[in-house]
Design an enzyme around this catalytic site. Structure first.
Site, short mmCIF file in Angstrom:
data_model
loop_
_atom_site.label_atom_id
_atom_site.label_comp_id
_atom_site.label_asym_id
_atom_site.label_seq_id
_atom_site.Cartn_x
_atom_site.Cartn_y
_atom_site.Cartn_z
N HIS A 174 -7.23 -12.45 0.09
CA HIS A 174 -6.97 -12.43 -1.36
C HIS A 174 -7.81 -13.47 -2.10
O HIS A 174 -7.29 -14.53 -2.45
CB HIS A 174 -5.50 -12.76 -1.63
CG HIS A 174 -4.53 -11.72 -1.20
ND1 HIS A 174 -4.13 -10.69 -2.03
CD2 HIS A 174 -3.89 -11.53 -0.03
CE1 HIS A 174 -3.27 -9.93 -1.39
NE2 HIS A 174 -3.10 -10.41 -0.17
N SER A 217 0.81 -1.22 0.00
CA SER A 217 0.00 0.00 0.00
C SER A 217 0.84 1.27 0.00
O SER A 217 0.46 2.26 -0.63
CB SER A 217 -0.94 0.00 1.20
OG SER A 217 -0.21 -0.13 2.40
N GLU A 236 -8.52 -13.50 -5.07
CA GLU A 236 -8.01 -13.62 -6.44
C GLU A 236 -7.00 -14.75 -6.60
O GLU A 236 -6.62 -15.08 -7.71
CB GLU A 236 -7.41 -12.28 -6.91
CG GLU A 236 -6.08 -11.87 -6.29
CD GLU A 236 -6.20 -11.21 -4.92
OE1 GLU A 236 -7.29 -11.27 -4.31
OE2 GLU A 236 -5.18 -10.66 -4.45
N CYS A 281 -6.62 -6.55 0.52
CA CYS A 281 -5.38 -6.43 1.29
C CYS A 281 -4.79 -5.01 1.17
O CYS A 281 -5.35 -4.09 1.76
CB CYS A 281 -4.40 -7.52 0.88
SG CYS A 281 -3.17 -7.84 2.14
N ARG A 331 0.46 -10.95 5.04
CA ARG A 331 0.81 -9.67 5.69
C ARG A 331 -0.39 -8.72 5.64
O ARG A 331 -0.30 -7.57 5.20
CB ARG A 331 2.05 -9.04 5.04
CG ARG A 331 3.30 -9.90 5.26
CD ARG A 331 4.55 -9.32 4.63
NE ARG A 331 4.85 -7.96 5.07
CZ ARG A 331 5.35 -7.65 6.25
NH1 ARG A 331 5.59 -8.56 7.15
NH2 ARG A 331 5.62 -6.40 6.55
N1 GLN Z 1 1.33 -5.48 3.92
C1 GLN Z 1 0.93 -4.92 2.66
C2 GLN Z 1 0.70 -3.41 2.77
O1 GLN Z 1 0.92 -2.84 3.75
C3 GLN Z 1 -0.30 -5.59 2.12
C4 GLN Z 1 0.01 -7.01 1.75
C5 GLN Z 1 -0.83 -7.55 0.63
O2 GLN Z 1 -1.49 -6.82 -0.11
N2 GLN Z 1 -0.75 -8.84 0.49
O3 GLN Z 1 0.30 -2.81 1.82
#
Ligand code: GLN
Length: 201
Positions: free
Chosen positions: A181, A50, A183, A80, A139
């Site tokens: 996810h 992100s 996808e 996510c 994550r």
């Molecule tokens: N930890 C990621 C973030 O902070 C997100 C992880 C993911 O999209 N699989 O953007």
């Protein structure tokens, strides 16, 4: 009726979302510019990182057009990192990272990392019929607060240890977000739900 869904294609798992959306009956395109954005009926913000996507939205002059389109009612789905970007407030992020404020919620980035980085579980998702959804968390963020008008679609089930009960899927109007996810699993039900909600509009 053709539904044209754009996938924000600055970084992240763009291809997996396009495959899932097309299998769910949408026509897809990539979105990298304000012109691309103007041509879609809905947008997906993929998983990835992100803070990187936030920075690239600025580099590509897309942050303001995207925020404005969302505020004007463009349907969106974020998984996510996409969930993080759609939030109105993000905890544990970089000080310079920005979010789009499309869903009135506070999200904690990398929240499960304190327990375990990545895991899978089966979840009941509101509005998704049939067997539970296999949810893959990588994550992942979780949702710590939702505003009025935000519907909780899924929580980590009881028995899943210390994170049980944590909110991991939400909807505000035509905008949805999941910590996990869909996808990557081949289960199209979340994407189909989004595509159908765009089509009904
Ligand atoms: N930890 C990621 C973030 O902070 C997100 C992880 C993911 O999209 N699989 O953007």
């Amino acid at each position: 009726m053709t539904v044209r869904i754009g996938v924000l294609a600055l970084q992240g798992d763009v291809r997996e979302h396009r495959h899932a959306l097309e299998a769910a009956g949408a026509v897809t395109t990539t979105v990298r510019t304000a012109e691309d954005l103007a041509a879609v009926d809905g947008i997906v913000i993929p998983g990835g990182e992100s803070t990187t996507m936030s920075r690239l939205l600025g580099v590509f002059d897309l942050f303001d057009p995207l925020r404005d389109a969302l505020a004007a009612g463009l349907p969106a789905y974020g998984s996510c990192a996409g969930m993080i970007l759609l939030a109105s407030e993000v905890l544990d992020t970089r000080p310079d990272a920005r979010c789009l404020g499309a869903i009135d919620m506070t999200v904690r980035r990398n929240a499960f990392g304190r327990q375990v980085d990545s895991f899978e579980t089966d979840l009941a998702v509101e509005g998704v019929d049939g067997a539970p959804v296999r949810a893959v968390f990588i994550r992942a963020p979780w949702v710590e607060r939702v505003g009025e008008g935000v519907e909780v679609l899924a929580r980590v089930p009881a028995g899943a240890g210390p994170t049980a009960g944590t909110v991991v899927a939400v909807r505000q109007g035509v905008t949805m977000a999941t910590s996990f996810h869909p996808e990557v699993t081949g289960d199209l039900r979340i994407h189909r739900r989004f595509v159908d909600s765009v089509r009904r509009r």
